[in-house]
Design a protein around this motif. Structure first.
Motif, PDB file in Angstrom:
ATOM      1  N   ASP A   1       2.049   9.747  43.709  1.00 27.17           N
ATOM      2  CA  ASP A   1       2.351  10.647  42.601  1.00 27.17           C
ATOM      3  C   ASP A   1       2.636  12.059  43.092  1.00 27.17           C
ATOM      4  O   ASP A   1       2.332  12.410  44.227  1.00 27.17           O
ATOM      5  N   TYR A   2       3.202  12.857  42.203  1.00 30.69           N
ATOM      6  CA  TYR A   2       3.413  14.274  42.463  1.00 30.69           C
ATOM      7  C   TYR A   2       2.486  15.068  41.565  1.00 30.69           C
ATOM      8  O   TYR A   2       2.198  14.673  40.440  1.00 30.69           O
ATOM      9  N   GLU A   3       2.024  16.208  42.078  1.00 30.34           N
ATOM     10  CA  GLU A   3       1.191  17.117  41.312  1.00 30.34           C
ATOM     11  C   GLU A   3       1.949  18.430  41.149  1.00 30.34           C
ATOM     12  O   GLU A   3       2.673  18.847  42.053  1.00 30.34           O
ATOM     13  N   HIS A   4       1.752  19.064  39.998  1.00 32.41           N
ATOM     14  CA  HIS A   4       2.453  20.308  39.671  1.00 32.41           C
ATOM     15  C   HIS A   4       1.427  21.348  39.246  1.00 32.41           C
ATOM     16  O   HIS A   4       0.624  21.086  38.363  1.00 32.41           O
ATOM     17  N   PHE A   5       1.478  22.530  39.883  1.00 25.23           N
ATOM     18  CA  PHE A   5       0.546  23.603  39.569  1.00 25.23           C
ATOM     19  C   PHE A   5       1.327  24.882  39.284  1.00 25.23           C
ATOM     20  O   PHE A   5       2.166  25.288  40.092  1.00 25.23           O
TER      21      PHE A   5
ATOM     22  N   CYS B   1      -2.520  28.687  38.763  1.00 25.93           N
ATOM     23  CA  CYS B   1      -3.444  27.657  39.263  1.00 25.93           C
ATOM     24  C   CYS B   1      -3.169  27.217  40.694  1.00 25.93           C
ATOM     25  O   CYS B   1      -4.008  26.538  41.285  1.00 25.93           O
ATOM     26  N   ARG B   2      -2.051  27.590  41.249  1.00 28.30           N
ATOM     27  CA  ARG B   2      -1.654  27.049  42.553  1.00 28.30           C
ATOM     28  C   ARG B   2      -2.654  27.334  43.661  1.00 28.30           C
ATOM     29  O   ARG B   2      -2.903  26.503  44.516  1.00 28.30           O
ATOM     30  N   ASP B   3      -3.274  28.514  43.656  1.00 26.38           N
ATOM     31  CA  ASP B   3      -4.211  28.849  44.728  1.00 26.38           C
ATOM     32  C   ASP B   3      -5.548  28.139  44.587  1.00 26.38           C
ATOM     33  O   ASP B   3      -6.280  27.987  45.560  1.00 26.38           O
ATOM     34  N   SER B   4      -5.878  27.703  43.377  1.00 25.50           N
ATOM     35  CA  SER B   4      -7.146  27.002  43.180  1.00 25.50           C
ATOM     36  C   SER B   4      -6.965  25.485  43.163  1.00 25.50           C
ATOM     37  O   SER B   4      -7.910  24.752  42.886  1.00 25.50           O
ATOM     38  N   ALA B   5      -5.749  25.015  43.464  1.00 21.46           N
ATOM     39  CA  ALA B   5      -5.483  23.570  43.475  1.00 21.46           C
ATOM     40  C   ALA B   5      -6.327  22.907  44.556  1.00 21.46           C
ATOM     41  O   ALA B   5      -6.402  23.368  45.685  1.00 21.46           O
ATOM     42  N   ARG B   6      -6.996  21.829  44.174  1.00 20.89           N
ATOM     43  CA  ARG B   6      -7.843  21.117  45.131  1.00 20.89           C
ATOM     44  C   ARG B   6      -6.975  20.485  46.221  1.00 20.89           C
ATOM     45  O   ARG B   6      -5.837  20.087  45.966  1.00 20.89           O
ATOM     46  N   PRO B   7      -7.514  20.393  47.427  1.00 22.81           N
ATOM     47  CA  PRO B   7      -6.738  19.806  48.525  1.00 22.81           C
ATOM     48  C   PRO B   7      -6.414  18.337  48.269  1.00 22.81           C
ATOM     49  O   PRO B   7      -7.166  17.644  47.590  1.00 22.81           O
ATOM     50  N   VAL B   8      -5.316  17.888  48.820  1.00 25.60           N
ATOM     51  CA  VAL B   8      -4.936  16.480  48.733  1.00 25.60           C
ATOM     52  C   VAL B   8      -5.868  15.705  49.650  1.00 25.60           C
ATOM     53  O   VAL B   8      -6.088  16.081  50.795  1.00 25.60           O
ATOM     54  N   GLU B   9      -6.450  14.621  49.130  1.00 22.69           N
ATOM     55  CA  GLU B   9      -7.336  13.799  49.946  1.00 22.69           C
ATOM     56  C   GLU B   9      -6.511  12.990  50.932  1.00 22.69           C
ATOM     57  O   GLU B   9      -5.518  12.374  50.563  1.00 22.69           O
TER      58      GLU B   9
END
Length: 83
Positions: free
Chosen positions: A50-54, A58-66
């Motif tokens: 999937d793709y995530e959009h911030f 919110c971009r700086d607080s986006a959780r890291p990709v596992e």
């Protein structure tokens, strides 16, 4: 996925806060939609399939990709090569 579609129009929606991208795009304008979002400071990244959009807020607080867990074998080597 966080692309909202109504009729023939689409736009991005932030996965964190739900804010909408400014502007609406016709179905054939996907590349333009993504380009405009990135130019406006949106973060778009792939996470698995999937793709995530911030949004810019919110971009700086986006959780890291596992990351996928590795089996410990790398460089294309197979277990049987080591007996």
């Amino acid at each position: 996925m966080s692309i909202t579609r109504i009729g023939s129009e689409r736009w991005l929606c932030c996965d964190e806060c739900g804010d909408d991208q400014d502007g609406q795009y016709e179905n054939g304008d996907f590349t333009e939609m993504v380009g405009d979002a990135k130019n406006a400071g949106w973060l778009i990244r792939k996470n698995g399939r999937d793709y995530e959009h911030f949004c810019p807020t919110c971009r700086d607080s986006a959780r890291p990709v596992e990351q996928k867990k590795s089996s410990g074998w790398s460089h294309g080597l197979k277990k049987r090569q080591f007996g």
